[in-house]
Motif scaffolding. Structure first.
Motif, short mmCIF file in Angstrom:
data_model
loop_
_atom_site.label_atom_id
_atom_site.label_comp_id
_atom_site.label_asym_id
_atom_site.label_seq_id
_atom_site.Cartn_x
_atom_site.Cartn_y
_atom_site.Cartn_z
N ARG A 58 0.85 -1.25 -0.05
CA ARG A 58 -0.09 0.01 -0.01
C ARG A 58 0.95 1.32 0.11
NH1 ARG A 58 -5.19 -0.79 0.40
NH2 ARG A 58 -6.03 -2.27 1.23
N ARG A 59 2.07 1.33 -0.68
CA ARG A 59 2.77 2.45 -0.83
C ARG A 59 2.24 3.60 -1.38
NH1 ARG A 59 6.64 3.85 -4.48
NH2 ARG A 59 6.43 2.92 -6.33
N ARG A 60 2.78 4.69 -1.29
CA ARG A 60 2.43 5.91 -2.13
C ARG A 60 2.98 5.83 -3.36
NH1 ARG A 60 4.25 9.73 1.29
NH2 ARG A 60 2.48 9.40 2.47
N ARG A 61 2.18 6.24 -4.53
CA ARG A 61 2.61 6.02 -5.58
C ARG A 61 2.44 7.50 -6.48
NH1 ARG A 61 0.48 1.40 -4.15
NH2 ARG A 61 1.79 -0.17 -4.29
N LYS A 62 3.48 7.92 -7.09
CA LYS A 62 3.45 9.14 -7.91
C LYS A 62 2.70 8.95 -9.13
CE LYS A 62 6.45 13.05 -9.60
NZ LYS A 62 7.55 13.38 -9.82
N LEU A 63 1.70 9.92 -9.21
CA LEU A 63 0.76 9.92 -10.62
C LEU A 63 1.61 11.15 -11.64
CD1 LEU A 63 -2.82 10.43 -9.06
CD2 LEU A 63 -1.93 8.64 -10.32
N LEU A 64 1.48 10.71 -12.96
CA LEU A 64 2.23 11.46 -13.78
C LEU A 64 1.30 12.29 -14.67
CD1 LEU A 64 4.85 8.64 -14.65
CD2 LEU A 64 5.36 10.46 -13.06
N LEU A 65 1.27 13.32 -14.60
CA LEU A 65 0.31 14.31 -15.32
C LEU A 65 0.95 15.55 -15.95
CD1 LEU A 65 -2.46 14.14 -12.83
CD2 LEU A 65 -3.07 13.45 -15.07
N HIS A 66 0.46 16.00 -16.92
CA HIS A 66 0.81 17.51 -17.51
C HIS A 66 0.63 18.40 -16.39
CE1 HIS A 66 1.68 16.02 -21.40
NE2 HIS A 66 0.75 15.22 -21.61
N ARG A 67 1.37 19.49 -16.41
CA ARG A 67 1.26 20.37 -15.34
C ARG A 67 0.00 21.17 -15.46
NH1 ARG A 67 2.68 21.17 -10.68
NH2 ARG A 67 4.41 20.49 -11.29
N HIS A 68 -0.47 21.31 -16.56
CA HIS A 68 -1.82 22.10 -16.71
C HIS A 68 -2.86 21.37 -16.21
CE1 HIS A 68 -3.38 19.97 -20.30
NE2 HIS A 68 -2.05 19.99 -20.57
N GLU A 69 -2.92 20.03 -16.15
CA GLU A 69 -3.83 18.88 -15.82
C GLU A 69 -3.47 18.82 -14.24
OE1 GLU A 69 -4.34 15.83 -19.20
OE2 GLU A 69 -2.77 15.53 -17.81
N LEU A 70 -2.14 18.85 -13.79
CA LEU A 70 -2.12 18.89 -12.29
C LEU A 70 -2.54 20.05 -11.58
CD1 LEU A 70 1.49 17.66 -11.74
CD2 LEU A 70 -0.51 16.71 -10.53
N ASP A 71 -2.39 21.28 -12.35
CA ASP A 71 -2.79 22.80 -11.64
C ASP A 71 -4.48 22.69 -11.53
OD1 ASP A 71 -0.14 23.19 -11.24
OD2 ASP A 71 -0.30 24.48 -12.96
N LYS A 72 -5.02 22.10 -12.69
CA LYS A 72 -6.74 22.11 -12.72
C LYS A 72 -7.21 21.16 -11.57
CE LYS A 72 -10.39 21.07 -16.07
NZ LYS A 72 -10.93 20.66 -16.91
N LEU A 73 -6.39 19.86 -11.48
CA LEU A 73 -7.01 19.00 -10.46
C LEU A 73 -6.95 19.42 -8.88
CD1 LEU A 73 -6.07 15.42 -11.91
CD2 LEU A 73 -8.22 15.98 -11.24
N ILE A 74 -5.56 19.88 -8.67
CA ILE A 74 -5.23 20.51 -7.32
C ILE A 74 -6.20 21.64 -7.05
CG2 ILE A 74 -3.39 21.68 -6.05
CD1 ILE A 74 -1.55 19.95 -7.47
N ALA A 75 -6.25 22.47 -7.99
CA ALA A 75 -7.41 23.66 -7.70
C ALA A 75 -8.82 23.05 -7.33
CB ALA A 75 -7.33 24.65 -8.77
N LYS A 76 -9.38 22.15 -8.14
CA LYS A 76 -10.69 21.83 -8.01
C LYS A 76 -10.99 20.88 -6.75
CE LYS A 76 -12.97 22.79 -11.97
NZ LYS A 76 -14.36 22.95 -12.03
N SER A 77 -9.70 20.17 -6.48
CA SER A 77 -9.99 19.22 -5.24
C SER A 77 -9.95 20.07 -4.00
CB SER A 77 -8.75 18.34 -5.27
OG SER A 77 -7.58 19.03 -5.19
N ARG A 78 -9.22 21.21 -4.14
CA ARG A 78 -9.53 22.13 -2.72
C ARG A 78 -10.69 22.62 -2.47
NH1 ARG A 78 -3.74 24.94 -3.93
NH2 ARG A 78 -2.29 23.26 -3.17
N GLU A 79 -11.51 22.61 -3.61
CA GLU A 79 -13.03 23.17 -3.11
C GLU A 79 -13.72 22.01 -2.25
OE1 GLU A 79 -14.98 23.50 -6.74
OE2 GLU A 79 -13.57 24.93 -7.58
N ALA A 80 -14.60 22.64 -1.53
CA ALA A 80 -15.40 21.79 -0.58
C ALA A 80 -16.09 20.58 -1.17
CB ALA A 80 -16.23 22.56 0.30
#
Length: 156
Positions: A80-102
């Protein structure tokens, strides 16, 4: 030219589509160890408890269970180790911004090999309430009954 062609599904997270409303999906690569890839090629994995978290501007997949490789030695991975997800920077930024929403989270939906490379389909999800789950179940059941009645009518 890759050795393998097409898409070979290893694991699906059907519970995620029941528990969450999937708003958007992304295909991400996975940074894996050799024994993890071998274990996945044997078709063994579980996405049930999986989720993605943000750490230092990167997304990490946690809670996904890839069992240890049977013929592995001391180089084996932890299940069950932590694994890094490989995405383009614009996809990462979009996902991180949306996931911070309640109420939003990132869940793995499917783990598969695409042209020989391990990929995971992740979804930006919002949790469903209990009555939403019941209503979706009722709609599916009504649709199934209507389909059954239509097919029964055409067979006569």
């Amino acid at each position: 030219m890759p050795k393998e062609q097409g898409r070979k599904v290893v694991a699906r997270n059907r519970k995620a589509r029941h528990d969450y409303t999937i708003e958007d999906t992304f295909e991400a690569g996975l940074a894996l160890m050799g024994t993890e890839v071998k274990s996945l090629r044997m078709g063994r994995a579980s996405l049930v408890d999986g989720f993605a978290t943000e750490r230092d501007g990167e997304l990490w997949l946690e809670g996904v269970h890839i069992p240890e490789y049977v013929q592995g030695t001391w180089t084996n991975h932890s299940a069950r180790r932590r694994r890094k997800l490989l995405l383009h920077r614009h996809e990462l930024d979009k996902l991180i911004a949306k996931s911070r929403e309640a109420g939003h989270t990132i869940v793995p939906l499917e783990l598969y090999f695409k042209d020989g490379r391990a990929k995971v389909e992740i979804g930006l999800a919002k949790g469903k309430r209990q009555y939403d789950k019941r209503q979706a179940l009722r709609e599916r059941q009504d649709q199934r009954e209507a389909q059954r009645a239509m097919s029964h009518r055409t067979h006569r």
